[in-house]
Design an enzyme around this catalytic site. Structure first.
Site, PDB file in Angstrom:
ATOM      1  N   ASP A  16       0.870  -1.176   0.000  1.00 54.23           N
ATOM      2  CA  ASP A  16       0.000   0.000   0.000  1.00 54.23           C
ATOM      3  C   ASP A  16       0.911   1.231   0.000  1.00 54.23           C
ATOM      4  O   ASP A  16       2.122   1.116   0.217  1.00 54.23           O
ATOM      5  CB  ASP A  16      -0.885  -0.012   1.264  1.00 54.23           C
ATOM      6  CG  ASP A  16      -1.788   1.218   1.364  1.00 54.23           C
ATOM      7  OD1 ASP A  16      -2.304   1.667   0.326  1.00 54.23           O
ATOM      8  OD2 ASP A  16      -1.972   1.748   2.479  1.00 54.23           O
ATOM      9  N   SER A  17       0.310   2.391  -0.186  1.00 45.02           N
ATOM     10  CA  SER A  17       1.076   3.639  -0.090  1.00 45.02           C
ATOM     11  C   SER A  17       1.564   3.871   1.335  1.00 45.02           C
ATOM     12  O   SER A  17       2.458   4.675   1.562  1.00 45.02           O
ATOM     13  CB  SER A  17       0.202   4.816  -0.505  1.00 45.02           C
ATOM     14  OG  SER A  17      -0.870   4.956   0.411  1.00 45.02           O
ATOM     15  N   CYS A  79      -4.447  -1.426  -1.852  1.00 49.58           N
ATOM     16  CA  CYS A  79      -4.582   0.012  -2.063  1.00 49.58           C
ATOM     17  C   CYS A  79      -5.523   0.217  -3.237  1.00 49.58           C
ATOM     18  O   CYS A  79      -5.248  -0.275  -4.347  1.00 49.58           O
ATOM     19  CB  CYS A  79      -3.199   0.592  -2.375  1.00 49.58           C
ATOM     20  SG  CYS A  79      -3.228   2.330  -2.840  1.00 49.58           S
ATOM     21  N   GLU A 157      -2.057   7.965   9.004  1.00 51.11           N
ATOM     22  CA  GLU A 157      -0.586   7.867   9.014  1.00 51.11           C
ATOM     23  C   GLU A 157       0.016   8.574  10.229  1.00 51.11           C
ATOM     24  O   GLU A 157       1.111   8.233  10.669  1.00 51.11           O
ATOM     25  CB  GLU A 157       0.003   8.439   7.719  1.00 51.11           C
ATOM     26  CG  GLU A 157      -0.256   7.573   6.486  1.00 51.11           C
ATOM     27  CD  GLU A 157       0.479   6.229   6.501  1.00 51.11           C
ATOM     28  OE1 GLU A 157       1.606   6.156   7.019  1.00 51.11           O
ATOM     29  OE2 GLU A 157      -0.106   5.246   5.999  1.00 51.11           O
ATOM     30  N   CYS A 189     -11.009   3.201   0.213  1.00 48.87           N
ATOM     31  CA  CYS A 189      -9.573   3.420   0.436  1.00 48.87           C
ATOM     32  C   CYS A 189      -9.206   2.607   1.669  1.00 48.87           C
ATOM     33  O   CYS A 189      -9.927   2.638   2.672  1.00 48.87           O
ATOM     34  CB  CYS A 189      -9.287   4.901   0.679  1.00 48.87           C
ATOM     35  SG  CYS A 189      -7.610   5.229   1.292  1.00 48.87           S
ATOM     36  N   HIS A 191      -7.037   2.932   3.899  1.00 42.90           N
ATOM     37  CA  HIS A 191      -6.755   3.646   5.152  1.00 42.90           C
ATOM     38  C   HIS A 191      -8.043   3.900   5.944  1.00 42.90           C
ATOM     39  O   HIS A 191      -8.002   3.996   7.175  1.00 42.90           O
ATOM     40  CB  HIS A 191      -6.102   5.005   4.857  1.00 42.90           C
ATOM     41  CG  HIS A 191      -4.636   4.940   4.575  1.00 42.90           C
ATOM     42  ND1 HIS A 191      -4.134   4.537   3.359  1.00 42.90           N
ATOM     43  CD2 HIS A 191      -3.556   5.242   5.355  1.00 42.90           C
ATOM     44  CE1 HIS A 191      -2.808   4.593   3.398  1.00 42.90           C
ATOM     45  NE2 HIS A 191      -2.428   5.021   4.598  1.00 42.90           N
TER      46      HIS A 191
HETATM   47  N1  DGL Z   1      -4.677   3.312   0.966  1.00 44.15           N
HETATM   48  C1  DGL Z   1      -4.767   3.772  -0.349  1.00 44.15           C
HETATM   49  C2  DGL Z   1      -6.032   3.477  -1.060  1.00 44.15           C
HETATM   50  O1  DGL Z   1      -6.645   2.476  -0.747  1.00 44.15           O
HETATM   51  C3  DGL Z   1      -4.025   5.000  -0.751  1.00 44.15           C
HETATM   52  C4  DGL Z   1      -4.323   6.267  -0.069  1.00 44.15           C
HETATM   53  C5  DGL Z   1      -3.332   7.320  -0.508  1.00 44.15           C
HETATM   54  O2  DGL Z   1      -2.143   7.057  -0.464  1.00 44.15           O
HETATM   55  O3  DGL Z   1      -3.793   8.390  -0.908  1.00 44.15           O
HETATM   56  O4  DGL Z   1      -6.454   4.162  -1.940  1.00 44.15           O
END
Ligand code: DGL
Length: 255
Positions: A16-17, A79, A157, A189, A191
């Site tokens: 993931d990011s 992600c 984060e 997302c 997160h």
């Molecule tokens: N967790 C990610 C997603 O599902 C990326 C969020 C990000 O880095 O902007 O889209």
């Protein structure tokens, strides 16, 4: 980034990011508790949400090469933004299976009573062709309202998920969905599930909030079984990060 010794055999790679993909990992280990995982957080380049498709494809390739070099034979793109931007390219260029994220528009469209569903995701996901195709295919009979979870990734984060500031940030993106009549909200997302309690709080407990991670975990299990990739000699998790690893370590500890 931490260097780890090479580990032989089929490993499951997850990336993931940032630490958001841990919301997928925690569902995966519930149904595949004895596997070996490498989790990669690309937090030196986080957030992905507003980055170009080309940039995300380049990152996805580099991370894939790295995970394969460490012995991964199946990769979960945990992600939504990276799935929307890069999954098709990765599947074309590599001959291992990739499991991607899919905003849960279909179950939401089936369960809404008000006929309005809300989708929270990054700008990259909401603007992608993949998302539009999913919406057209599964949600043509309902009204779909969308909102970027502005600032959500940064909250997660920075481990700030239940402060008054977090409440204000979450309220600003959730309220427009409620005002439009949404009774079901899709978390698009990875997160955002870490803000689940806050999303429920600001919506007064009146909406159903759908996290697609359990479905993605089931899909991984199915694909790994079909490809004979399960090893049943774990559990093992190596967590790596392209930047500061403190958030990742903290979140794994509290999973
Ligand atoms: N967790 C990610 C997603 O599902 C990326 C969020 C990000 O880095 O902007 O889209």
């Amino acid at each position: 980034m931490w260097e780890i010794p090479y580990i032989r055999g089929a490993m499951i790679g997850i990336f993931d990011s940032g630490a958001g993909g841990l919301s997928v990992y925690r569902e995966i280990v519930k149904i595949l508790p004895k596997e070996k995982y490498i989790y990669f957080s690309d937090n030196a380049h986080c957030p992905y949400g507003e980055k170009s498709k080309e940039f995300i494809i380049d990152r996805a390739r580099e991370i894939t090469d790295f995970l394969i070099s460490k012995g991964c034979s199946v990769i979960v793109i945990a992600c939504n933004t990276a799935t929307a931007a890069a999954a098709a390219t990765l599947r074309q260029e590599y001959d291992i299976p990739f499991i991607g994220m899919e905003p849960a528009v279909k179950p939401a469209a089936l369960s809404t009573k008000s006929g309005v569903i809300g989708v929270l995701a990054t700008a990259g996901t909401l603007g992608a062709e993949k998302y539009h195709n999913t919406k057209e295919k599964f949600a043509s009979g309902v009204t779909v309202v969308e909102h970027v979870g502005k600032g959500f990734v940064e909250l997660v984060e920075s481990l700030d998920t239940d402060s008054p500031h977090a409440e204000q940030v979450v309220r600003e993106s959730v309220e427009p969905l409620l005002e439009a009549g949404a009774d079901t909200i899709v978390l698009g997302c990875t997160h955002y599930p870490f803000l689940m309690d806050m999303i429920k709080k600001v919506s007064g407990g009146k909406v159903e909030v759908i996290d697609p991670a359990p479905a993605v975990a089931r899909q991984l299990k199915k694909i790994a079984k079909e490809n004979d990739l399960l090893r049943d000699d774990g559990p093992f998790l190596e967590a790596l990060s392209s930047g500061d690893d403190s958030t990742l370590r903290n979140m794994i500890y509290h999973l």
